[in-house]
Design a protein around this motif. Structure first.
Motif, short mmCIF file in Angstrom:
data_model
loop_
_atom_site.label_atom_id
_atom_site.label_comp_id
_atom_site.label_asym_id
_atom_site.label_seq_id
_atom_site.Cartn_x
_atom_site.Cartn_y
_atom_site.Cartn_z
N VAL A 131 1.25 -1.05 0.10
CA VAL A 131 -0.30 -0.18 0.41
C VAL A 131 1.03 1.07 0.11
O VAL A 131 0.74 2.12 -0.53
CB VAL A 131 -1.21 -0.45 1.60
N ALA A 132 1.87 1.42 0.78
CA ALA A 132 3.06 2.66 0.76
C ALA A 132 3.48 2.46 -0.35
O ALA A 132 3.61 3.66 -0.65
CB ALA A 132 3.58 1.91 2.65
N VAL A 134 3.39 6.03 -2.70
CA VAL A 134 4.36 6.11 -3.55
C VAL A 134 4.65 6.60 -4.49
O VAL A 134 4.67 7.73 -5.43
CB VAL A 134 5.51 5.93 -2.90
N PHE A 135 4.12 5.39 -5.27
CA PHE A 135 3.91 5.71 -6.57
C PHE A 135 3.18 6.19 -7.90
O PHE A 135 3.30 7.00 -8.51
CB PHE A 135 4.24 4.36 -7.35
N LEU A 136 2.38 6.35 -7.07
CA LEU A 136 0.89 7.35 -7.22
C LEU A 136 1.22 9.11 -7.36
O LEU A 136 1.06 9.50 -7.64
CB LEU A 136 -0.24 7.33 -6.95
N GLN A 193 4.94 14.10 -11.81
CA GLN A 193 4.83 14.02 -12.82
C GLN A 193 4.44 13.94 -14.22
O GLN A 193 4.67 15.11 -15.03
CB GLN A 193 5.80 12.77 -13.25
N ILE A 194 2.96 13.98 -14.01
CA ILE A 194 1.67 14.48 -15.11
C ILE A 194 1.76 15.17 -15.00
O ILE A 194 1.92 16.01 -15.89
CB ILE A 194 0.62 13.38 -14.74
N LEU A 238 0.14 12.16 -1.65
CA LEU A 238 -0.56 11.83 -2.67
C LEU A 238 -1.15 13.06 -2.82
O LEU A 238 -1.81 13.91 -3.58
CB LEU A 238 -1.44 10.85 -2.40
N PHE A 239 -2.74 14.02 -1.37
CA PHE A 239 -3.57 14.52 -2.01
C PHE A 239 -3.06 15.96 -2.20
O PHE A 239 -3.64 16.51 -3.48
CB PHE A 239 -4.26 14.27 -0.19
N GLY A 240 -1.66 16.17 -1.56
CA GLY A 240 -1.37 17.71 -1.77
C GLY A 240 -0.88 17.79 -3.38
O GLY A 240 -1.37 18.21 -3.99
#
Length: 301
Positions: free
Chosen positions: A23-24, A28-30, A36-37, A172-174
């Motif tokens: 999950v972690a 981190v990947f997302l 990058q997107i 991730l939210f940020g």
């Protein structure tokens, strides 16, 4: 082949429990993917809305900023394992705070002079690295420079505060907030200011990420301390503007002008740090200067 030695799933005796980390790792990947997107989304949107010419100008300035920012932020990747180690062990909270404070000073100490130098030498930087035909991109480069500070601070909070504290979802939210702000700002501003509008959108996205991350980490960091450190290095970097301006007035060759500006700016910046008795200068820069001086032939005479 690795299954002969490590049982990733179902064998508790081996001590490797990969499932609990998935999950972690995915978070981190997302986060990295979303970052990058939205950082590269500008180029596509500029090309679609304003045309290939504006896209080329934006790409030139964007690549320069990304290169410099990557150099500055490379430090935090090295520090992440040590920070995580301090948080996982008892009686090491003081070391964690001291290392975070030291790394923040180093990051800003490196970022501020680079930001000021690129802003003052934007025309020369574009001409030398991209060519004279990309010279109109210098205004875009000046705008993107303002995002360097926020990008550096965002990386500091995400990788040195959130990641060691297992708050990957907040990071991730940020990042997703930054992506949304960037997309909305680009849609509005590119049609008005073309490549400069995309640059403004990128800066606004970095600011939005910083505001969110700073609010979520208010119990871990002191924003007033960050502001004081930043203002200290901005004050030390003020002579850089004067050095670049003098070089621009007195020298006509672009290469010589850049070399003279860099040498004079570095010298005056180090002098200012020494006068201010800055911790980075006292603990890192001065020992390196003494080490280099001791190796020179005339230093032993």
């Amino acid at each position: 082949h690795s299954r002969k030695y490590v049982h990733f799933f179902g064998n508790r005796k081996c001590g490797y429990r990969i499932k609990k980390h998935l999950v972690a790792i995915a978070t981190v990947f997302l986060t990295t993917l979303a970052s990058q997107i939205y950082l590269n989304m500008d180029i596509t949107m500029v090309g679609y809305i304003a045309g290939d010419y504006s896209s080329g100008l934006y790409s030139a300035s964007h690549k320069l900023i990304v290169t410099v920012t990557t150099l500055v932020s490379s430090l935090r990747v090295v520090l992440l394992p040590r920070l995580s180690y301090y948080l996982r062990n008892e009686n090491t909270e003081k070391e964690y705070e001291e290392l975070n404070a030291k790394s923040l000073r180093i990051l800003l100490c490196a970022c501020v002079p680079l930001m000021l130098g690129i802003f003052c030498l934007s025309n020369e930087a574009i001409m030398l690295f991209c060519g004279a035909e990309y010279l109109p991109a210098s205004s875009t480069l000046r705008i993107l420079v303002f995002g360097m500070i926020f990008s550096t601070l965002n990386g500091f909070i995400v990788y040195q505060i959130f990641m060691p504290q297992k708050k990957e979802r907040i990071a991730l939210f940020g990042t997703l907030i930054g992506a949304v702000v960037n997309m909305v700002a680009n849609t509005i501003l590119i049609s008005i200011w073309k490549e400069n509008g995309a640059a403004v959108g990128t800066v606004l996205a970095e600011i939005s990420v910083f505001v969110f991350c700073a609010a979520m980490s208010r119990n871990s960091i002191n924003l007033w301390t960050i502001l004081k450190v930043l203002m200290r290095y901005l004050l030390a970097g003020t002579p850089i503007i004067v050095c670049c301006a003098l070089s621009g007035c007195l020298l006509t060759n672009a290469i010589i002008r850049v070399i003279a500006s860099v040498v004079l700016s570095a010298f005056t910046y180090v002098v200012m740090l020494s006068v201010m008795k800055d911790e980075v200068y006292m603990n890192i820069i001065r020992p390196q200067i003494h080490s280099i001086h001791s190796r020179l032939p005339f230093s032993h005479r």
